[in-house]
Scaffold this motif. Structure first.
Motif, mmCIF file in Angstrom:
data_model
loop_
_atom_site.group_PDB
_atom_site.id
_atom_site.type_symbol
_atom_site.label_atom_id
_atom_site.label_comp_id
_atom_site.label_asym_id
_atom_site.label_seq_id
_atom_site.Cartn_x
_atom_site.Cartn_y
_atom_site.Cartn_z
ATOM 1 N N ARG A 1 -11.019 -0.582 6.321
ATOM 2 C CA ARG A 1 -10.575 -2.138 6.779
ATOM 3 C C ARG A 1 -9.458 -2.408 6.921
ATOM 4 O O ARG A 1 -9.160 -3.228 7.668
ATOM 5 N N ASP A 2 -8.450 -1.879 6.158
ATOM 6 C CA ASP A 2 -7.100 -2.103 6.336
ATOM 7 C C ASP A 2 -6.623 -1.853 7.868
ATOM 8 O O ASP A 2 -5.851 -2.564 8.650
ATOM 9 N N PHE B 1 -4.032 1.532 -3.356
ATOM 10 C CA PHE B 1 -4.675 0.551 -2.483
ATOM 11 C C PHE B 1 -4.327 -0.811 -3.041
ATOM 12 O O PHE B 1 -5.120 -1.557 -3.696
ATOM 13 N N ASN C 1 0.927 -1.223 0.134
ATOM 14 C CA ASN C 1 -0.167 -0.154 -0.018
ATOM 15 C C ASN C 1 0.767 1.307 -0.035
ATOM 16 O O ASN C 1 0.522 2.321 0.628
ATOM 17 N N VAL D 1 -1.528 -4.929 2.419
ATOM 18 C CA VAL D 1 -1.958 -4.677 4.059
ATOM 19 C C VAL D 1 -2.893 -5.895 4.351
ATOM 20 O O VAL D 1 -2.796 -6.658 5.436
ATOM 21 N N ALA D 2 -3.869 -6.206 3.499
ATOM 22 C CA ALA D 2 -4.741 -7.291 4.076
ATOM 23 C C ALA D 2 -4.079 -8.655 3.995
ATOM 24 O O ALA D 2 -4.459 -9.529 4.751
ATOM 25 N N CYS E 1 2.555 1.451 4.012
ATOM 26 C CA CYS E 1 1.094 1.722 4.347
ATOM 27 C C CYS E 1 0.761 3.347 4.323
ATOM 28 O O CYS E 1 0.118 3.889 5.175
ATOM 29 N N LEU F 1 -5.235 -4.281 10.855
ATOM 30 C CA LEU F 1 -4.091 -4.342 11.411
ATOM 31 C C LEU F 1 -4.235 -3.995 13.059
ATOM 32 O O LEU F 1 -3.557 -4.475 13.808
ATOM 33 N N LEU G 1 -4.541 3.724 3.170
ATOM 34 C CA LEU G 1 -5.137 2.494 3.825
ATOM 35 C C LEU G 1 -6.802 3.314 4.073
ATOM 36 O O LEU G 1 -6.870 4.462 4.147
ATOM 37 N N GLY H 1 -3.676 -3.877 -1.795
ATOM 38 C CA GLY H 1 -4.047 -5.165 -1.152
ATOM 39 C C GLY H 1 -2.880 -5.814 -0.162
ATOM 40 O O GLY H 1 -3.186 -6.832 0.339
#
Length: 391
Positions: free
Chosen positions: A249-250, A225, A221, A229-230, A243, A254, A246, A227
């Motif tokens: 949801r991210d 976006f 990220n 982080v997820a 990061c 975390l 974000l 993906g």
């Protein structure tokens, strides 16, 4: 041989409570801290060093760097300052230079950068491969990295180099390249980003590394976006780094995980990306680290003090939060926050990795940005360099 360090004006220990001690002292015995307390109660030791009211804190734990490379990208930097956007593909020029450089030159450059970092208070440093991107060059990079850094990440999945099919390159990274470098590295990493590797490709790389016994980290990220982080949370990565972009949801993912969000503020300035939302992450209960991301393309600095200053002045962190993130946060990002060799804190029985500032308080790290404040450094109980003058 024991050493009493006394007349500490302010001592940041980073125990469970983030308090600063005043009029303090500590005793180093070998590579360990043997005692911490009031200067007036200090025990005798073989030698005595007075720091004259200066601040003492743990050494920086730089959990993200790329020190093994050849050449520079100053022309790219100048173009970016003139308005060109940073893109992952610029890595290819460093790959070309690194492949043709002798191993001795790579080691010389990496060693010089490590020394530069130590002079600014860094006592533990991670670095990555990722500028070779063929089996022979990644193996050379891994050997150099292991000789210079404290822990090494395999980043064969940096970008797909020119002249090779994408599927063939993934098979190379997860097969022969991984097997070649595995004896020299402790982690596997991937650049999950537009222009680099997507989520499914990154998952494939990380799972191959896990099967080979390596810990997991991820670039995610940074430019959008992606993906990453997820994915990092899903796989239980120790750290997901950058990061910048974000959504809620991210951040929620975390906050409910043990994955550390490693923020790279010097890189954000150099690429003119939006700064990572450090304040929002902390307020949500996310564990964060700060690191230099030293590399020739997007963050050519070894200065952890600079990163701390930017985090305070531009990202909304307090001084205590930023210093914590650059020490104990970095330790957590490397799974080195507990046990007898835990990093990022000063505790009795723990490693004697510490620094002295030529200032009365850690506040001066942000109050006097850009001023070289590191007065002395001890790494595993040894003052580096030993030729530093007495206070």
């Amino acid at each position: 041989m024991s050493e009493l360090i006394t007349d500490i004006g302010e001592l940041t220990t980073h125990g469970e409570e983030r308090t600063r001690l005043h009029d303090a002292a500590l005793v180093i015995d070998g590579a360990r801290i043997a005692w911490i307390g009031s200067a007036g109660d200090a025990p005798a030791a073989d030698t005595r060093t007075s720091v004259g009211g200066r601040a003492v804190l743990p050494g920086w734990v730089d959990s993200h760097s790329h020190l093994v490379f050849a050449g520079t990208r100053d022309a790219e930097f100048e173009a970016r300052m003139a308005g060109r956007r940073y893109e992952a593909g610029g890595i290819a020029s460093t790959v070309a230079a690194t492949r043709t450089a002798p191993e001795a030159r790579l080691r010389e450059t990496a060693t010089a950068l490590r020394h530069e970092a130590e002079l600014q208070g860094t006592t533990f440093l991670e670095t990555k491969t990722g500028y070779g991107l063929d089996v022979e060059s990644e193996l050379r990079s891994a050997r150099v990295a292991a000789s210079v850094a404290d822990t090494v990440s395999f980043l064969g999945a940096h970008v797909v180099p020119p002249g090779i099919d994408r599927r063939d390159y993934l098979d190379l990274v997860t097969g022969p390249m991984l097997s070649a470098v595995a004896p020299h590295v402790q982690w596997i990493d991937a650049f999950c980003e537009v222009g680099a590797f997507d989520v499914e490709e990154s998952r494939e790389v990380l799972l191959a590394g896990r099967a080979a016994g390596l810990g997991l980290r991820l670039h995610g990220n940074q430019l959008g976006f992606s993906g990453g982080v997820a994915l990092a949370v899903e796989l239980g990565c120790a750290s997901v780094d950058h990061c910048n972009h974000l959504d809620s949801r991210d951040i929620d993912a975390l906050a409910s995980s043990a994955t550390i969000a490693t923020l790279l503020p010097a890189c954000d300035l150099s690429t003119r990306e939006k700064l990572a939302p450090g304040r929002e992450l902390l307020d949500a209960g996310v564990g964060i680290a700060l690191a230099s991301n030293c590399n020739p393309g997007s963050s050519y600095t070894t200065s952890m003090p600079f990163c701390v200053a930017v985090a305070v002045l531009q990202m909304g962190l307090s001084v205590d939060e930023a210093v914590w993130a650059a020490t104990r946060g970095g330790a957590r990002a490397l799974d080195r926050d507990t046990g007898p060799d835990a990093l990022g804190a000063l505790r009795v029985g723990g490693r004697a990795d510490l620094q002295v500032l030529d200032a009365p308080s850690v506040v001066h790290l942000a109050y006097r940005p850009g001023v070289p404040l590191t007065a002395a450094v001890w790494r595993r109980g040894i003052r580096t360099p030993p030729s530093q003058p007495a206070f």
